[in-house]
Write a protein that holds these residues in place. Structure first.
Motif, short mmCIF file in Angstrom:
data_model
loop_
_atom_site.label_atom_id
_atom_site.label_comp_id
_atom_site.label_asym_id
_atom_site.label_seq_id
_atom_site.Cartn_x
_atom_site.Cartn_y
_atom_site.Cartn_z
N PHE A 118 -13.50 81.87 111.26
CA PHE A 118 -12.31 81.72 110.40
C PHE A 118 -11.40 80.43 110.84
N THR A 119 -11.19 79.69 109.96
CA THR A 119 -10.25 78.58 110.09
C THR A 119 -9.57 78.35 108.90
N ALA A 120 -8.06 78.36 109.06
CA ALA A 120 -7.29 77.99 107.83
C ALA A 120 -5.94 77.30 108.31
N ASP A 121 -5.35 76.62 107.28
CA ASP A 121 -3.99 76.21 107.70
C ASP A 121 -2.97 76.70 106.77
N SER A 122 -1.64 76.18 106.69
CA SER A 122 -0.64 76.54 106.10
C SER A 122 -0.72 76.16 104.61
N GLY A 123 -1.46 75.00 104.07
CA GLY A 123 -1.64 74.60 102.93
C GLY A 123 -0.18 73.71 102.69
N HIS A 124 0.06 73.00 103.78
CA HIS A 124 1.23 72.10 103.54
C HIS A 124 2.64 72.76 103.43
#
Length: 136
Positions: A72-78
């Protein structure tokens, strides 16, 4: 003298070494109830011009994060997703041996979300409720 574009790109890929600028911070290490595998929750920081990446990797007992499989890899979406410190809000729990449950920020921008690794199944739920748990 003008350098061809390909030479400049090759120089930046090797000489500018983006991987040298990145660091991982372990948030949580969670042992599977069977005692055979480990889930790692960590934050990857690659500098001021990028968002923090929140990742989960699963490995065998005795392996470190570098040897584990990233699931799993994700970020805050700016900044759109709910944050928990530097990374997105995320909770993981082993429901039983071989079954990892992951709850993460609802508006997270997801780059990778694998359903299985190392003999374990992974179930995900997007929610901003810290009590919410995915259904296996």
């Amino acid at each position: 003298m003008r350098l061809p574009l390909l030479t400049i790109v090759a120089f930046c890929l090797t000489g500018c070494g983006a991987s040298d600028l990145c660091s991982n911070t372990l948030v949580e290490k969670l042992l599977d109830p069977s005692g055979t595998r480990v889930a790692y929750h960590y934050i990857r920081d690659c500098g001021a011009t990028t968002d923090y990446a929140t990742s989960i990797a699963i490995g065998a007992l005795g392996e470190d994060t570098a040897q584990a499989d990233v699931v799993f890899t994700a970020d805050s979406g700016h900044g759109a997703a709910k944050a928990d410190g530097e990374g997105i809000w995320l909770r993981m729990t082993w429901a039983r041996p071989g079954m990892l449950l992951v709850s993460h920020a609802e508006k997270a921008r997801i780059f990778r979300q694998e359903g299985q690794a190392r003999g374990a199944r992974i179930s995900y739920r997007a929610s901003d409720d810290p009590v919410a748990r995915p259904v296996p």
